[in-house]
Design a protein around this motif. Sequence first.
Motif, PDB file in Angstrom:
ATOM      1  N   GLY A 103      36.810   3.366  -8.463  1.00 15.09           N
ATOM      2  CA  GLY A 103      38.094   3.604  -7.813  1.00 15.09           C
ATOM      3  C   GLY A 103      39.227   2.837  -8.476  1.00 15.09           C
ATOM      4  N   ASN A 106      40.478   4.480 -11.709  1.00 12.23           N
ATOM      5  CA  ASN A 106      41.032   5.841 -11.628  1.00 12.23           C
ATOM      6  C   ASN A 106      42.394   5.911 -10.955  1.00 12.23           C
ATOM      7  OD1 ASN A 106      38.821   7.081 -12.891  1.00 12.23           O
ATOM      8  ND2 ASN A 106      37.668   7.130 -10.973  1.00 12.23           N
ATOM      9  N   GLY A 107      43.086   4.806 -10.860  1.00 10.87           N
ATOM     10  CA  GLY A 107      44.392   4.833 -10.221  1.00 10.87           C
ATOM     11  C   GLY A 107      45.125   3.520 -10.400  1.00 10.87           C
ATOM     12  N   TYR A 109      45.651   0.732  -8.856  1.00  9.58           N
ATOM     13  CA  TYR A 109      45.184  -0.142  -7.780  1.00  9.58           C
ATOM     14  C   TYR A 109      44.790  -1.507  -8.337  1.00  9.58           C
ATOM     15  CZ  TYR A 109      44.540   4.388  -5.441  1.00  9.58           C
ATOM     16  OH  TYR A 109      44.727   5.639  -4.915  1.00  9.58           O
ATOM     17  N   ALA A 112      40.104  -2.842  -4.050  1.00 11.24           N
ATOM     18  CA  ALA A 112      39.325  -1.691  -3.602  1.00 11.24           C
ATOM     19  C   ALA A 112      38.484  -2.068  -2.389  1.00 11.24           C
ATOM     20  CB  ALA A 112      38.422  -1.173  -4.730  1.00 11.24           C
ATOM     21  N   SER A 191      48.539  -2.121  -4.306  1.00 10.55           N
ATOM     22  CA  SER A 191      47.905  -1.020  -3.573  1.00 10.55           C
ATOM     23  C   SER A 191      46.393  -1.229  -3.532  1.00 10.55           C
ATOM     24  CB  SER A 191      48.217   0.327  -4.233  1.00 10.55           C
ATOM     25  OG  SER A 191      49.603   0.591  -4.214  1.00 10.55           O
ATOM     26  N   TYR A 193      42.731   0.783  -3.170  1.00  2.00           N
ATOM     27  CA  TYR A 193      41.919   2.004  -3.153  1.00  2.00           C
ATOM     28  C   TYR A 193      40.887   1.879  -2.036  1.00  2.00           C
ATOM     29  CZ  TYR A 193      38.016   5.045  -4.388  1.00  2.00           C
ATOM     30  OH  TYR A 193      36.996   5.964  -4.342  1.00  2.00           O
ATOM     31  N   SER A 195      37.585   3.838  -0.581  1.00  2.00           N
ATOM     32  CA  SER A 195      36.598   4.899  -0.740  1.00  2.00           C
ATOM     33  C   SER A 195      36.227   5.476   0.622  1.00  2.00           C
ATOM     34  CB  SER A 195      35.341   4.337  -1.413  1.00  2.00           C
ATOM     35  OG  SER A 195      34.271   5.252  -1.366  1.00  2.00           O
TER      36      SER A 195
END
Length: 311
Positions: A103, A106-107, A109, A112, A191, A193, A195
Amino acid sequence: MSNLPLVSIVIPTYNRPDIFRETVASADAQSYSNIEIICIDDSDSEYGASVDVDNFVHITDHPHQNYGDALNTGLDYATGEYVMILDDDDTVSEDHVQTMMDGLSNGDYEGAFANLNLVDSSGDVIGVQDIAEEIELQPPLKELLRGRQVYRTLSGFVVNRNVVESMGGFMTEIPYWIDLEFYIRFLSRHSIYVSDTRSINYRIHEKQISGTLSLEEKLEGYQTIVDRNRDTFDSFGKDYYRYCRARHYLLVALDASEKSRMAALPYLIKMLRVYPEQLINPDNWKMNAYHIYAYILSVENDNEFELRPIP
């Protein structure tokens, strides 16, 4: 040598030898191959010394710290690019770290997290918390400022270590609500992430610190959080600080009313003094102004009247 970023799993522990071994086992069982496990052992017997797993660091020279101090000690010893916090009464599924790292890659962030299984003292699932769904409905930072534990725990949270260090680490002024205060500071800059998997098993039991706080400790703790993050409160408008303080007085009054009707009265009065104009809008409080005043009058006249939120 692995090309994967190293993840340091920090486990603070204090006098929970049996559950602690389950926690360490779940950390050691991760499918993600590049981890180290750092145990900050403040227990009386230093039972962490008996753990036999690879890449295990056992720290005992910082006895009887509070939770924030223990986490900061873990940061000092961590060598990973990322850190995962894991409380000594919780566990994670074997693919948790891998899912978190996927996660993060892929962004945009820096942290997580995942949904929670709520488990009892025996480890049986008694409920769930779907955080990914909840934060779609309400802005998480604004809810955290109101005192709502959106993420409930730091256990299972994976974060870039440099980011945490640049924030000054974890709060140490009080021994509770370190997670709430940290998430407020973190989300004001970064930010998270989340899941939709339920890969964190969060244990609910009678020895949790949050369940033993007095009413005054709850007020003191929340005021400490407010003082540390006043600029973030003010970013939502000049009255949001007063609204959140008053709402917290209401929540404490609700707790007090379960023990004594008279005990709730001082907190209701403080709530009215902090933000009386908010009482014209019961939708924001889930409590009707007339209901509150009726309760106050009932206490003064020694009549039975229950203080309760409106459904």
